[in-house]
Design a protein around this motif. Sequence first.
Motif, short mmCIF file in Angstrom:
data_model
loop_
_atom_site.label_atom_id
_atom_site.label_comp_id
_atom_site.label_asym_id
_atom_site.label_seq_id
_atom_site.Cartn_x
_atom_site.Cartn_y
_atom_site.Cartn_z
N ILE A 1 5.99 -8.55 -2.84
CA ILE A 1 6.44 -7.27 -3.37
C ILE A 1 5.26 -6.35 -3.66
O ILE A 1 5.29 -5.15 -3.35
CB ILE A 1 7.32 -7.47 -4.62
N ILE A 2 4.20 -6.89 -4.24
CA ILE A 2 2.99 -6.09 -4.51
C ILE A 2 2.43 -5.54 -3.21
O ILE A 2 2.07 -4.36 -3.11
CB ILE A 2 1.95 -6.94 -5.27
N ASP A 3 2.36 -6.37 -2.18
CA ASP A 3 1.87 -5.94 -0.87
C ASP A 3 2.79 -4.88 -0.26
O ASP A 3 2.31 -3.88 0.29
CB ASP A 3 1.74 -7.15 0.05
N ILE B 1 2.93 3.25 -1.72
CA ILE B 1 1.70 3.89 -2.16
C ILE B 1 0.97 4.57 -1.00
O ILE B 1 0.44 5.68 -1.15
CB ILE B 1 0.79 2.88 -2.89
N ASP B 2 0.96 3.95 0.16
CA ASP B 2 0.29 4.53 1.33
C ASP B 2 1.18 5.53 2.08
O ASP B 2 0.73 6.11 3.08
CB ASP B 2 -0.16 3.43 2.29
N HIS B 3 2.40 5.74 1.63
CA HIS B 3 3.31 6.67 2.31
C HIS B 3 2.84 8.10 2.13
O HIS B 3 2.29 8.47 1.08
CB HIS B 3 4.73 6.51 1.74
N CYS C 1 3.78 9.93 -1.10
CA CYS C 1 2.97 9.59 -2.27
C CYS C 1 1.59 10.22 -2.19
O CYS C 1 1.00 10.56 -3.22
CB CYS C 1 2.87 8.08 -2.44
N GLU C 2 1.08 10.38 -1.00
CA GLU C 2 -0.21 11.06 -0.84
C GLU C 2 -0.06 12.54 -1.22
O GLU C 2 -0.97 13.12 -1.81
CB GLU C 2 -0.72 10.93 0.60
N GLU C 3 1.08 13.10 -0.92
CA GLU C 3 1.34 14.52 -1.22
C GLU C 3 1.68 14.74 -2.70
O GLU C 3 1.48 15.82 -3.22
CB GLU C 3 2.49 15.01 -0.33
N HIS C 4 2.23 13.70 -3.35
CA HIS C 4 2.66 13.81 -4.75
C HIS C 4 1.98 12.73 -5.59
O HIS C 4 2.57 11.67 -5.85
CB HIS C 4 4.19 13.70 -4.84
N PRO C 5 0.76 12.99 -6.03
CA PRO C 5 0.02 11.97 -6.78
C PRO C 5 0.70 11.53 -8.07
O PRO C 5 0.50 10.40 -8.51
CB PRO C 5 -1.34 12.63 -7.07
N ILE D 1 4.21 4.63 -9.30
CA ILE D 1 4.40 3.44 -8.48
C ILE D 1 3.21 2.48 -8.65
O ILE D 1 3.39 1.26 -8.75
CB ILE D 1 4.62 3.82 -7.00
N GLU D 2 2.01 3.03 -8.73
CA GLU D 2 0.84 2.18 -8.97
C GLU D 2 0.92 1.50 -10.33
O GLU D 2 0.50 0.35 -10.48
CB GLU D 2 -0.45 2.99 -8.85
#
Length: 64
Positions: A20-22, A29-31, A34-38, A44-45
């Motif tokens: 699940i963590i992976d 997180i790498d989506h 998520c890059e666009e919305h920190p 999530i982190e």
Amino acid sequence: MKNELDDFHYHEVLDRLAIIIDMMENYLIDHVVCEEHPELKDIIEGAQDILGEAYLKMIDIVTG
């Protein structure tokens, strides 16, 4: 009736936490969203960090 726990049950939970963590890393997180919305990425982190704590606790339980 309570199920009896054996070593497999503990290792199974440890394995599931790792998966699940992976998955959170690779699929959330790498989506790009998520890059666009920190602010979303931070939440999530945080959840991932909590699961990481559970993972470490399971290692303590498994290794006694």
